[in-house]
Every structure is written in structure tokens, then in C-alpha cells.
Design an enzyme around this catalytic site. Structure first.
Site, PDB file in Angstrom:
ATOM      1  CG  HIS A   1      -2.219  -1.109   1.014  1.00  0.00           C
ATOM      2  ND1 HIS A   1      -2.918  -1.484   2.023  1.00  0.00           N
ATOM      3  CD2 HIS A   1      -2.423  -1.747  -0.009  1.00  0.00           C
ATOM      4  CE1 HIS A   1      -3.644  -2.328   1.726  1.00  0.00           C
ATOM      5  NE2 HIS A   1      -3.552  -2.568   0.563  1.00  0.00           N
TER       6      HIS A   1
ATOM      7  CB  CYS B   1       6.338  13.723  -9.729  1.00  0.00           C
ATOM      8  SG  CYS B   1       6.016  15.165 -10.939  1.00  0.00           S
TER       9      CYS B   1
ATOM     10  CB  SER C   1      -9.117  -5.467  10.923  1.00  0.00           C
ATOM     11  OG  SER C   1      -9.022  -4.611   9.584  1.00  0.00           O
TER      12      SER C   1
ATOM     13  CG  ASN D   1      -5.176  -9.601  14.823  1.00  0.00           C
ATOM     14  OD1 ASN D   1      -4.341  -8.839  14.272  1.00  0.00           O
ATOM     15  ND2 ASN D   1      -6.486  -9.161  14.700  1.00  0.00           N
TER      16      ASN D   1
ATOM     17  CD  GLU E   1      -9.682  -5.871  18.791  1.00  0.00           C
ATOM     18  OE1 GLU E   1     -10.533  -5.093  19.514  1.00  0.00           O
ATOM     19  OE2 GLU E   1      -9.397  -5.643  17.796  1.00  0.00           O
TER      20      GLU E   1
HETATM   21  C1  BV8 Z   1      -8.334  -2.203  -5.465  1.00  0.00           C
HETATM   22  C2  BV8 Z   1      -2.798   3.229   2.083  1.00  0.00           C
HETATM   23  C3  BV8 Z   1      -8.828  -2.500  -7.739  1.00  0.00           C
HETATM   24  C4  BV8 Z   1      -3.138   4.413   2.505  1.00  0.00           C
HETATM   25  C5  BV8 Z   1      -4.885   1.758   2.529  1.00  0.00           C
HETATM   26  C6  BV8 Z   1     -13.697  -6.614  -2.509  1.00  0.00           C
HETATM   27  C7  BV8 Z   1     -14.699  -6.549  -1.535  1.00  0.00           C
HETATM   28  C8  BV8 Z   1     -14.964  -5.307  -0.999  1.00  0.00           C
HETATM   29  C9  BV8 Z   1     -14.443  -4.128  -1.043  1.00  0.00           C
HETATM   30  C10 BV8 Z   1     -13.395  -4.162  -2.213  1.00  0.00           C
HETATM   31  C11 BV8 Z   1     -13.113  -5.361  -2.934  1.00  0.00           C
HETATM   32  N1  BV8 Z   1     -12.082  -5.367  -3.573  1.00  0.00           N
HETATM   33  C12 BV8 Z   1     -11.742  -3.862  -3.706  1.00  0.00           C
HETATM   34  C13 BV8 Z   1     -12.521  -3.422  -2.770  1.00  0.00           C
HETATM   35  C14 BV8 Z   1     -12.661  -1.890  -2.457  1.00  0.00           C
HETATM   36  C15 BV8 Z   1     -11.237  -1.599  -1.275  1.00  0.00           C
HETATM   37  C16 BV8 Z   1     -11.478  -2.104  -0.148  1.00  0.00           C
HETATM   38  O1  BV8 Z   1     -11.206  -3.234   0.298  1.00  0.00           O
HETATM   39  N2  BV8 Z   1     -12.578  -1.545   0.534  1.00  0.00           N
HETATM   40  C17 BV8 Z   1     -13.011  -2.149   1.850  1.00  0.00           C
HETATM   41  C18 BV8 Z   1     -12.904  -0.890   2.920  1.00  0.00           C
HETATM   42  C19 BV8 Z   1     -14.303  -2.750   2.025  1.00  0.00           C
HETATM   43  N3  BV8 Z   1     -10.069  -2.129  -1.683  1.00  0.00           N
HETATM   44  C20 BV8 Z   1      -9.474  -0.933  -2.414  1.00  0.00           C
HETATM   45  O2  BV8 Z   1      -9.874  -0.019  -3.117  1.00  0.00           O
HETATM   46  C21 BV8 Z   1      -7.860  -1.457  -3.089  1.00  0.00           C
HETATM   47  N4  BV8 Z   1      -7.723  -1.229  -4.478  1.00  0.00           N
HETATM   48  O3  BV8 Z   1      -9.228  -3.005  -5.137  1.00  0.00           O
HETATM   49  O4  BV8 Z   1      -7.931  -1.653  -6.589  1.00  0.00           O
HETATM   50  C22 BV8 Z   1      -8.183  -3.593  -7.949  1.00  0.00           C
HETATM   51  C23 BV8 Z   1      -7.302  -4.622  -7.006  1.00  0.00           C
HETATM   52  C24 BV8 Z   1      -6.548  -5.429  -7.549  1.00  0.00           C
HETATM   53  C25 BV8 Z   1      -6.497  -6.290  -8.689  1.00  0.00           C
HETATM   54  C26 BV8 Z   1      -7.275  -5.100  -9.716  1.00  0.00           C
HETATM   55  C27 BV8 Z   1      -7.858  -4.143  -9.181  1.00  0.00           C
HETATM   56  C28 BV8 Z   1      -6.783  -0.713  -2.235  1.00  0.00           C
HETATM   57  C29 BV8 Z   1      -6.737  -0.676  -0.799  1.00  0.00           C
HETATM   58  C30 BV8 Z   1      -5.728  -0.095  -0.236  1.00  0.00           C
HETATM   59  C31 BV8 Z   1      -6.171   1.518   0.456  1.00  0.00           C
HETATM   60  N5  BV8 Z   1      -5.182   1.925   1.103  1.00  0.00           N
HETATM   61  N6  BV8 Z   1      -3.591   2.252   2.988  1.00  0.00           N
HETATM   62  C32 BV8 Z   1      -3.208   4.987   4.026  1.00  0.00           C
HETATM   63  O5  BV8 Z   1      -2.688   3.978   4.940  1.00  0.00           O
HETATM   64  O6  BV8 Z   1      -3.518   5.946   4.557  1.00  0.00           O
HETATM   65  S1  BV8 Z   1      -5.754   0.550   3.233  1.00  0.00           S
HETATM   66  C33 BV8 Z   1      -5.159   0.975   4.953  1.00  0.00           C
HETATM   67  O7  BV8 Z   1      -6.313   0.401   5.793  1.00  0.00           O
HETATM   68  C34 BV8 Z   1      -3.899   0.126   5.562  1.00  0.00           C
HETATM   69  O8  BV8 Z   1      -2.978  -0.176   4.569  1.00  0.00           O
HETATM   70  C35 BV8 Z   1      -4.600  -1.362   5.595  1.00  0.00           C
HETATM   71  O9  BV8 Z   1      -4.639  -2.083   4.538  1.00  0.00           O
HETATM   72  C36 BV8 Z   1      -6.207  -0.850   6.091  1.00  0.00           C
HETATM   73  C37 BV8 Z   1      -6.363  -1.034   7.481  1.00  0.00           C
HETATM   74  O10 BV8 Z   1      -6.281  -2.082   7.995  1.00  0.00           O
HETATM   75  P1  BV8 Z   1      -5.385  -3.138   9.097  1.00  0.00           P
HETATM   76  O11 BV8 Z   1      -4.126  -2.603   8.861  1.00  0.00           O
HETATM   77  O12 BV8 Z   1      -5.718  -4.364   9.218  1.00  0.00           O
HETATM   78  O13 BV8 Z   1      -5.781  -2.204  10.472  1.00  0.00           O
HETATM   79  P2  BV8 Z   1      -6.866  -2.166  11.296  1.00  0.00           P
HETATM   80  O14 BV8 Z   1      -6.894  -0.847  12.179  1.00  0.00           O
HETATM   81  O15 BV8 Z   1      -8.361  -2.472  10.550  1.00  0.00           O
HETATM   82  O16 BV8 Z   1      -6.913  -3.623  12.141  1.00  0.00           O
HETATM   83  C38 BV8 Z   1      -5.790  -3.604  13.232  1.00  0.00           C
HETATM   84  C39 BV8 Z   1      -5.848  -5.128  13.790  1.00  0.00           C
HETATM   85  O17 BV8 Z   1      -4.798  -5.161  14.356  1.00  0.00           O
HETATM   86  C40 BV8 Z   1      -7.223  -5.350  14.390  1.00  0.00           C
HETATM   87  O18 BV8 Z   1      -7.578  -6.694  14.174  1.00  0.00           O
HETATM   88  C41 BV8 Z   1      -6.842  -5.233  16.024  1.00  0.00           C
HETATM   89  O19 BV8 Z   1      -7.431  -6.368  16.615  1.00  0.00           O
HETATM   90  C42 BV8 Z   1      -5.156  -5.913  15.838  1.00  0.00           C
HETATM   91  N7  BV8 Z   1      -4.373  -5.150  16.804  1.00  0.00           N
HETATM   92  C43 BV8 Z   1      -4.475  -3.913  17.043  1.00  0.00           C
HETATM   93  N8  BV8 Z   1      -3.504  -3.967  18.230  1.00  0.00           N
HETATM   94  C44 BV8 Z   1      -2.697  -4.884  18.050  1.00  0.00           C
HETATM   95  C45 BV8 Z   1      -3.267  -5.930  17.290  1.00  0.00           C
HETATM   96  N9  BV8 Z   1      -2.790  -6.883  17.270  1.00  0.00           N
HETATM   97  C46 BV8 Z   1      -1.681  -7.589  17.686  1.00  0.00           C
HETATM   98  N10 BV8 Z   1      -1.098  -6.505  18.446  1.00  0.00           N
HETATM   99  C47 BV8 Z   1      -1.630  -5.193  18.897  1.00  0.00           C
HETATM  100  N11 BV8 Z   1      -0.914  -4.593  19.726  1.00  0.00           N
END
Ligand code: BV8
Length: 233
Positions: A105, A113, A174, A198, A200
Site C-alpha cells: 500500500h 510526481c 482486521s 492478532n 482480537e
Molecule cells: C483495489 C494506504 C482494484 C493509505 C490503504 C472486495 C470486496 C469489498 C471491497 C473491495 C473489494 N475489492 C476492492 C474493494 C475496495 C477496497 C476495499 O477493500 N474496501 C474495503 C474498505 C471494503 N479496496 C481497494 O480499493 C484497493 N484497491 O481494490 O483496486 C484492484 C485490485 C486488485 C486488482 C485489480 C484491481 C486498495 C486498498 C488500499 C487502500 N490503502 N492504505 C493509508 O494508509 O492511508 S488501506 C489501509 O487500511 C491499510 O493499509 C490497511 O490495508 C487498512 C487497515 O487495515 P489494518 O492494517 O488491518 O488495520 P485495522 O486498524 O483495520 O486493524 C488492526 C488489527 O490489529 C485489528 O484486528 C486489531 O485487533 C489488531 N491489533 C491492534 N493492536 C494490536 C493488534 N494485533 C496485535 N497486537 C496489537 N498490539
């Protein structure tokens, strides 16, 4: 032993980097489509620059934690071939000693650019006044990160590595953002063993062969010692 490992925001949480969906999650207060989409950037570039400038400052103030260090040690273990893929845009894996990290990502400490496509290091604030050091363009620089709707980096490399791996591991994610959230299903389809570490239950927990609950700073070093013990280092 060929291991493909995916990390998310949870592995950087103990370093003080906000996760996305925690109570103080990054998306709290920001509509994803406003700050992490090409449309949002076109609509209000300065809002997006402020969002990433703030995260860049935060990342420059924090340090890697024991989970980052343990993965660097695993990569140096004889008999282990590790592909480290991260969804995180921070540089804590590299500062933790990992030499090869695939940032699917993108990276906060790089800018791109929109005019000439150059990717350059970036430790300062970006704004519409930023000048591209390569083509001297202005109002053309953006964070070198993958926004929603944009294609992540390295997908072909990742899918090839998963299909020939012995083990797929996910740490601190997540399982809500795709295609990263699909990797465990790709691994299952290829008959690869899968393990989740993880804090949770995640949206993908049910797909893993095994899921361990706890903080990455405890779970990851313990798991790495297990692997090293089996490898008879
Ligand atoms: C795309 C960069 C086309 C910027 C990020 C299929 C179904 C539904 C939707 C889609 C689908 N396919 C595509 C989509 C659309 C979309 C998507 O997924 N939407 C979601 C919201 C439904 N995806 C896209 O748009 C992607 N592009 O699909 O292009 C394509 C693709 C392939 C081939 C051809 C065409 C692009 C997605 C990337 C977006 N950019 N980041 C930035 O960071 O600002 S995403 C960003 O959010 C992160 O990079 C990461 O991916 C995500 C956050 O998730 P996590 O890292 O898991 O963090 P989160 O807080 O959610 O969870 C933390 C976890 O850690 C929790 O479970 C918690 O319990 C645990 N935790 C907490 N503390 C601890 C811990 N575990 C252990 N120890 C601890 N101490």
C-alpha cells in the site's frame, strides 16, 4: 521453509502508530473517501496533504517494537525464506532490521510526481507548493501510497509466493481491506498452512487453520523462537 507474512496496523500499535479502526482509529474523524482516494485528493489536495503530513511526523517520532525486531531475526534464520508483505506505510519494519519489505500500500516517507511519475524520498511536509526535484513541476507531488480504488503494488509477486509457500502468516490485521484480506483464501486454495496472530478476532479468523490471540509484541517473538527451534538454527 518458505513463509509469506502479511502485517497490518496492529504490528505498529505498540510503537504508538494509530490503527485504523481502534477507538482512536485513523479513520475516526476522516471520511476514507476524503483523505485516502484519488477523488478526495482532486477535491481538496491540502486536506489530504495535512492528513499524511501529520502521519509522517508521527512515524518519524516512534520506534520499532519487539515484533518488528523478531521478524528481522526470522529473515536471517538459515533454512527460512521469508517474504514480508505489509499494508503499513510506516518504515518500522526497515528500522527493525528487515532488509526486504514489500509495501503493497505504499510508503509514507516517499512522494510521487503526478507529472513525471518520479518517486523520491520525503521526510518533510508536502503541499501544493511542493516542487518535483526531477521535472521541476509544481502542485504535482502526492504521497507514494495506494489509495482506495488504486491497484496495490506487487500483487503478482505476492500471489506467486503464496502459491508456493509452506506457511502463510497474518499479524495485526482486521482483514477488512481487499485484496490483502483475500490472501489467506489464496493460501488455503493452494493447500498452504495458515496462521493468524492478532489481538482480537478478525473478519478472516475463521479462514485460518490456527489463530492466536494477544499483542504482537508478545506473540511474534514467541512464534519466531518456535520456528527457529524447529529449524535447529
Ligand atoms: C483495489 C494506504 C482494484 C493509505 C490503504 C472486495 C470486496 C469489498 C471491497 C473491495 C473489494 N475489492 C476492492 C474493494 C475496495 C477496497 C476495499 O477493500 N474496501 C474495503 C474498505 C471494503 N479496496 C481497494 O480499493 C484497493 N484497491 O481494490 O483496486 C484492484 C485490485 C486488485 C486488482 C485489480 C484491481 C486498495 C486498498 C488500499 C487502500 N490503502 N492504505 C493509508 O494508509 O492511508 S488501506 C489501509 O487500511 C491499510 O493499509 C490497511 O490495508 C487498512 C487497515 O487495515 P489494518 O492494517 O488491518 O488495520 P485495522 O486498524 O483495520 O486493524 C488492526 C488489527 O490489529 C485489528 O484486528 C486489531 O485487533 C489488531 N491489533 C491492534 N493492536 C494490536 C493488534 N494485533 C496485535 N497486537 C496489537 N498490539
Amino acid at each position: 521453509m518458505k513463509i509469506v507474512l502479511l502485517t497490518g496496523a496492529g504490528i505498529s500499535a505498540e510503537s504508538g502508530v494509530q490503527t485504523f479502526r481502534g477507538s482512536d482509529g485513523l479513520w475516526e474523524g476522516h471520511r476514507v473517501e476524503d483523505v485516502a482516494s484519488p477523488e478526495g485528493f482532486a477535491r481538496d489536495p491540502q486536506l489530504v496533504h495535512n492528513f499524511y503530513n501529520g502521519r509522517r511526523k508521527q512515524v518519524l517520532e516512534v520506534s520499532p517494537n519487539p515484533a518488528h525486531l523478531a521478524l528481522a531475526k526470522l529473515a536471517r534464520t538459515r533454512g527460512v525464506e521469508l517474504m514480508l508483505v505489509t499494508q503499513n506505510i510506516d518504515d518500522l519494519h526497515e528500522r527493525g532490521g528487515s532488509e526486504e519489505v514489500l509495501h503493497m500500500h505504499g510508503e509514507l516517507l516517499k512522494a510521487r510526481c503526478n507529472d513525471c511519475g518520479a518517486v523520491v524520498p520525503c521526510r518533510e511536509d508536502l503541499s501544493r507548493a511542493s516542487i518535483c526535484p526531477i521535472c521541476r513541476g509544481i502542485d504535482c507531488m502526492r504521497p507514494h501510497v495506494v489509495w482506495f480504488g488504486e491497484i496495490p503494488f506487487g500483487l503478482d509477486e505476492i500471489s506467486a509466493a503464496i502459491s508456493s509457500a509452506d506457511l502463510f502468516v497474518a499479524i495485526g490485521t482486521s482483514g477488512r481491506v481487499y485484496p490483502a484480506a483475500s490472501f489467506v483464501s489464496w493460501a488455503r486454495r493452494a493447500g498452504v498452512r495458515t496462521l493468524e496472530l492478532n489481538l482480537e478476532v478478525s473478519d478472516a479468523t475463521g479462514v485460518f487453520h490456527e489463530s492466536r490471540r494477544g499483542r504482537a509484541g508478545d506473540l511474534v517473538p514467541a512464534w519466531v523462537e518456535e520456528v527457529i527451534a524447529t529449524k535447529g538454527h
